[in-house]
Motif scaffolding. Structure first.
Motif, PDB file in Angstrom:
ATOM      1  N   ILE A 128      69.067  -4.154 133.401  1.00 19.48           N
ATOM      2  CA  ILE A 128      69.563  -4.719 132.148  1.00 19.48           C
ATOM      3  C   ILE A 128      69.803  -6.206 132.346  1.00 19.48           C
ATOM      4  O   ILE A 128      70.549  -6.604 133.244  1.00 19.48           O
ATOM      5  N   VAL A 129      69.163  -7.023 131.515  1.00 21.92           N
ATOM      6  CA  VAL A 129      69.343  -8.477 131.574  1.00 21.92           C
ATOM      7  C   VAL A 129      69.688  -8.989 130.172  1.00 21.92           C
ATOM      8  O   VAL A 129      69.346  -8.365 129.173  1.00 21.92           O
ATOM      9  N   PRO A 130      70.364 -10.144 130.098  1.00 23.21           N
ATOM     10  CA  PRO A 130      70.694 -10.696 128.775  1.00 23.21           C
ATOM     11  C   PRO A 130      69.455 -11.122 127.997  1.00 23.21           C
ATOM     12  O   PRO A 130      69.392 -10.983 126.780  1.00 23.21           O
ATOM     13  N   GLU A 131      68.451 -11.702 128.715  1.00 20.03           N
ATOM     14  CA  GLU A 131      67.230 -12.185 128.076  1.00 20.03           C
ATOM     15  C   GLU A 131      66.038 -11.914 128.988  1.00 20.03           C
ATOM     16  O   GLU A 131      66.119 -12.142 130.199  1.00 20.03           O
ATOM     17  N   HIS A 184      63.454 -18.242 131.652  1.00 20.83           N
ATOM     18  CA  HIS A 184      62.725 -18.550 132.888  1.00 20.83           C
ATOM     19  C   HIS A 184      63.404 -17.939 134.114  1.00 20.83           C
ATOM     20  O   HIS A 184      62.738 -17.314 134.956  1.00 20.83           O
ATOM     21  N   PHE A 185      64.710 -18.087 134.220  1.00 20.97           N
ATOM     22  CA  PHE A 185      65.430 -17.561 135.376  1.00 20.97           C
ATOM     23  C   PHE A 185      65.290 -16.046 135.452  1.00 20.97           C
ATOM     24  O   PHE A 185      64.920 -15.490 136.495  1.00 20.97           O
ATOM     25  N   PHE A 186      65.560 -15.354 134.335  1.00 19.91           N
ATOM     26  CA  PHE A 186      65.522 -13.896 134.360  1.00 19.91           C
ATOM     27  C   PHE A 186      64.106 -13.358 134.508  1.00 19.91           C
ATOM     28  O   PHE A 186      63.903 -12.308 135.134  1.00 19.91           O
ATOM     29  N   SER A 187      63.123 -14.042 133.958  1.00 19.54           N
ATOM     30  CA  SER A 187      61.740 -13.570 134.127  1.00 19.54           C
ATOM     31  C   SER A 187      61.329 -13.598 135.594  1.00 19.54           C
ATOM     32  O   SER A 187      60.631 -12.696 136.077  1.00 19.54           O
ATOM     33  N   ASN A 188      61.793 -14.607 136.337  1.00 17.52           N
ATOM     34  CA  ASN A 188      61.515 -14.675 137.771  1.00 17.52           C
ATOM     35  C   ASN A 188      62.223 -13.554 138.526  1.00 17.52           C
ATOM     36  O   ASN A 188      61.657 -12.949 139.447  1.00 17.52           O
ATOM     37  N   VAL A 189      63.470 -13.289 138.148  1.00  9.87           N
ATOM     38  CA  VAL A 189      64.218 -12.193 138.773  1.00  9.87           C
ATOM     39  C   VAL A 189      63.517 -10.866 138.513  1.00  9.87           C
ATOM     40  O   VAL A 189      63.337 -10.047 139.427  1.00  9.87           O
ATOM     41  N   ILE A 190      63.114 -10.649 137.259  1.00  2.78           N
ATOM     42  CA  ILE A 190      62.442  -9.402 136.877  1.00  2.78           C
ATOM     43  C   ILE A 190      61.162  -9.200 137.683  1.00  2.78           C
ATOM     44  O   ILE A 190      60.898  -8.114 138.204  1.00  2.78           O
ATOM     45  N   ILE A 194      62.807   0.514 134.470  1.00  5.31           N
ATOM     46  CA  ILE A 194      63.035   0.481 133.019  1.00  5.31           C
ATOM     47  C   ILE A 194      63.790  -0.815 132.714  1.00  5.31           C
ATOM     48  O   ILE A 194      64.926  -0.996 133.146  1.00  5.31           O
ATOM     49  N   ILE A 195      63.138  -1.732 131.977  1.00  5.35           N
ATOM     50  CA  ILE A 195      63.718  -3.043 131.708  1.00  5.35           C
ATOM     51  C   ILE A 195      64.294  -3.062 130.291  1.00  5.35           C
ATOM     52  O   ILE A 195      63.597  -2.783 129.320  1.00  5.35           O
ATOM     53  N   LEU A 196      65.571  -3.407 130.180  1.00  8.88           N
ATOM     54  CA  LEU A 196      66.252  -3.465 128.896  1.00  8.88           C
ATOM     55  C   LEU A 196      66.899  -4.833 128.719  1.00  8.88           C
ATOM     56  O   LEU A 196      67.355  -5.439 129.684  1.00  8.88           O
ATOM     57  N   GLN A 197      66.948  -5.295 127.465  1.00 10.87           N
ATOM     58  CA  GLN A 197      67.509  -6.608 127.151  1.00 10.87           C
ATOM     59  C   GLN A 197      68.738  -6.439 126.266  1.00 10.87           C
ATOM     60  O   GLN A 197      68.659  -5.864 125.182  1.00 10.87           O
ATOM     61  N   SER A 198      69.878  -6.953 126.732  1.00 10.96           N
ATOM     62  CA  SER A 198      71.117  -6.759 125.979  1.00 10.96           C
ATOM     63  C   SER A 198      71.303  -7.759 124.850  1.00 10.96           C
ATOM     64  O   SER A 198      72.194  -7.586 124.011  1.00 10.96           O
TER      65      SER A 198
END
Length: 341
Positions: A67-70, A74-80, A95-99
């Motif tokens: 679960i990520v905020p966005e 750019h930061f979260f896409s790299n983490v994902i 399973i990727i979810l966006q809060s």
């Protein structure tokens, strides 16, 4: 078309179900001739293992929730990307979810993942979230759980973080070293721990350099957007025209600040030096190029997954796991927006 079963393959070849299962798993006590016959027929009939049955037997879903905020940030896409790569190496589905930075949606997503019986959960909290009931529900159920980036210090789980206070301190100290004495801070919302810590780092840098803290120079974002950077830059110019430095919570906000300054003939860095946070790719294509703090997003994804994997492996064998925190190093990157000549 109905799924092909081991029983049907066994019946067609005139052998036992156990032999078919062993042949597909390459057991040494099955002859090469039988293995070849089983594999060829399985491929011909498009046989696939019943993952649900396997999961019931092994008590694993081989699935984790993220679960990520966005997702597009750019930061979260790299983490994902890093988490997905590590998960695939270990044969896990993510399973990727966006809060969307909302507590209500985050709670629903946690409930969904618990109901899906995922083996573990990775989460970066929304701006509205803290040590809430849904977080405690994960921990109370003993579901392997790792927070990263945006965390709650109250939650008793593993975490992967940076030292936001130290990183913010270095960013503001850089502005001071380059002659800034009246520095505005465009901070994040009041709840997230990383926004709190970056604000504290800003204050500590001022204090160390005997620069009085002025609460009127602090502007709080609600959504941490490009437009907020533009709006707050206008307020800074209108309300405090003698401000000579700006420290923004993220590069996206800093990009809005630079845009307003450029459009209104405020010279950067001669009149106002600007520094952001995260080292998003836009920081290198802005005019002037943006100074920033580099967050190790890819490393954070790797460390978060491997910490979760360690806990999941302990969980499988009934071994106790003691939560721990991994702190990653950041790097100050100085560019044209902050170095006064």
């Amino acid at each position: 078309m109905k799924d092909i079963t081991l029983k049907e393959i066994a019946s067609k070849l005139g052998i036992s179900i156990t032999t078919v299962s062993k042949a597909l798993k390459n057991y040494p006590d099955v002859s090469e001739k039988t293995k070849k016959a089983v594999i060829e027929l399985a491929q011909k009939l498009h046989y696939t293992p019943n993952s649900f049955a396997v999961n019931l037997r092994t008590r694993e879903s081989k699935t984790i929730g993220l679960i990520v905020p966005e997702v597009v940030h750019h930061f979260f896409s790299n983490v994902i990307n890093a988490i997905i790569d590590e998960a695939e190496k270990n044969e896990y589905l993510v399973i990727i979810l966006q809060s969307n930075e909302t507590l209500a949606l985050e709670k629903k997503q946690v409930e969904l993942l618990i109901n899906k019986r995922v083996d573990g959960i990775l989460m970066s909290l929304s701006n509205e979230s803290n040590n809430d009931d849904h977080i405690r529900a994960i921990i109370d159920r003993k579901i392997p759980f790792v927070m990263f980036d945006k965390i709650s210090k109250l939650s008793k789980c593993s975490k992967v973080i940076i030292d936001d206070q130290k990183a913010a301190f270095s960013a503001v100290q850089h502005l001071i070293d380059n002659g800034c004495r009246k520095i505005a801070h465009i901070r994040g919302p009041l709840n997230p721990q990383n926004a709190i810590d970056r604000f504290i780092g800003y204050k500590k840098a001022l204090e160390k350099n005997n620069i009085p803290f002025d609460s009127k120079l602090v502007y709080a974002c609600e959504s941490v957007t490009f437009q907020e950077g533009i709006d707050f830059a206008k307020q800074i110019v209108d309300e405090h025209p003698d401000v000579d430095g700006v420290f923004a919570i993220t590069d996206l906000v800093a990009a809005g600040v630079l845009t307003y300054f450029n459009d209104n003939k405020v010279k950067v860095p001669q009149q106002v030096a600007v520094i952001g946070f995260s080292n998003w790719f836009i920081s290198q294509v802005l005019t002037p190029k943006l100074s920033t703090v580099d967050q190790p997003s890819h490393s954070m994804g790797i460390e978060a997954f491997n910490l979760l994997l360690e806990e999941m492996n302990c969980h499988k064998v009934g071994k106790a796991f003691i939560p721990r925190t991994i702190e990653l190093e950041t790097t100050l990157i100085t560019r044209e927006s902050s170095i006064k000549i």
